[in-house]
Design a protein around this motif. Sequence first.
Motif, PDB file in Angstrom:
ATOM      1  N   GLN A 135     -32.239  45.287  -8.875  1.00 55.62           N
ATOM      2  CA  GLN A 135     -31.939  45.323  -7.448  1.00 55.62           C
ATOM      3  C   GLN A 135     -30.676  44.537  -7.144  1.00 55.62           C
ATOM      4  O   GLN A 135     -30.174  43.813  -7.986  1.00 55.62           O
ATOM      5  CB  GLN A 135     -33.117  44.768  -6.655  1.00 55.62           C
ATOM      6  N   ILE A 136     -30.199  44.702  -5.931  1.00 54.71           N
ATOM      7  CA  ILE A 136     -29.037  43.956  -5.458  1.00 54.71           C
ATOM      8  C   ILE A 136     -29.512  42.990  -4.383  1.00 54.71           C
ATOM      9  O   ILE A 136     -30.170  43.386  -3.424  1.00 54.71           O
ATOM     10  CB  ILE A 136     -27.949  44.904  -4.919  1.00 54.71           C
ATOM     11  N   LEU A 137     -29.188  41.716  -4.587  1.00 54.62           N
ATOM     12  CA  LEU A 137     -29.571  40.684  -3.632  1.00 54.62           C
ATOM     13  C   LEU A 137     -28.341  40.192  -2.882  1.00 54.62           C
ATOM     14  O   LEU A 137     -27.269  40.035  -3.462  1.00 54.62           O
ATOM     15  CB  LEU A 137     -30.218  39.492  -4.355  1.00 54.62           C
ATOM     16  N   LEU A 138     -28.505  39.957  -1.594  1.00 58.16           N
ATOM     17  CA  LEU A 138     -27.423  39.421  -0.770  1.00 58.16           C
ATOM     18  C   LEU A 138     -27.606  37.924  -0.627  1.00 58.16           C
ATOM     19  O   LEU A 138     -28.716  37.437  -0.416  1.00 58.16           O
ATOM     20  CB  LEU A 138     -27.419  40.090   0.601  1.00 58.16           C
ATOM     21  N   GLY A 139     -26.499  37.195  -0.724  1.00 64.76           N
ATOM     22  CA  GLY A 139     -26.534  35.753  -0.571  1.00 64.76           C
ATOM     23  C   GLY A 139     -26.420  35.347   0.887  1.00 64.76           C
ATOM     24  O   GLY A 139     -26.507  36.167   1.805  1.00 64.76           O
ATOM     25  N   THR A 140     -26.193  34.085   1.108  1.00 66.18           N
ATOM     26  CA  THR A 140     -26.065  33.544   2.451  1.00 66.18           C
ATOM     27  C   THR A 140     -24.696  33.897   3.020  1.00 66.18           C
ATOM     28  O   THR A 140     -23.675  33.588   2.404  1.00 66.18           O
ATOM     29  CB  THR A 140     -26.235  32.016   2.425  1.00 66.18           C
ATOM     30  N   PRO A 141     -24.635  34.524   4.192  1.00 66.49           N
ATOM     31  CA  PRO A 141     -23.340  34.864   4.785  1.00 66.49           C
ATOM     32  C   PRO A 141     -22.608  33.601   5.252  1.00 66.49           C
ATOM     33  O   PRO A 141     -23.217  32.644   5.726  1.00 66.49           O
ATOM     34  CB  PRO A 141     -23.688  35.736   5.984  1.00 66.49           C
ATOM     35  N   VAL A 142     -21.298  33.632   5.072  1.00 70.40           N
ATOM     36  CA  VAL A 142     -20.448  32.528   5.506  1.00 70.40           C
ATOM     37  C   VAL A 142     -19.449  33.084   6.513  1.00 70.40           C
ATOM     38  O   VAL A 142     -18.755  34.059   6.228  1.00 70.40           O
ATOM     39  CB  VAL A 142     -19.703  31.896   4.312  1.00 70.40           C
TER      40      VAL A 142
END
Length: 102
Positions: free
Chosen positions: A17-24
Amino acid sequence: MKGDEARKSFRPVIKRQILLGTPVTTGAYTVTPASRVFLVQLPFASLCWQRPHAVLVASGGEARRLPIPDATRRAEVGIVASVFLLQGIVRIASAHRKESQP
């Protein structure tokens, strides 16, 4: 006894899967890192391999995906291909050498 039953009923899990990190957010841009994850879960161990995939950049109403080239994977594929090529050359050379000997 419950642990044994749970272990017998456990099925291996394989996920990609593809995980998204914390947006900056800086100024008008919002940058979100994305990583590709390969997860294998077994009753006795688990393996998680995570590598960078892309960066999502949002500005105003537009969003762009900027891929991150994986130089390590390219190098690994090149090394493995070189080993197989060298092994093939050595086998062909040794076969020719055996044929030419009386």
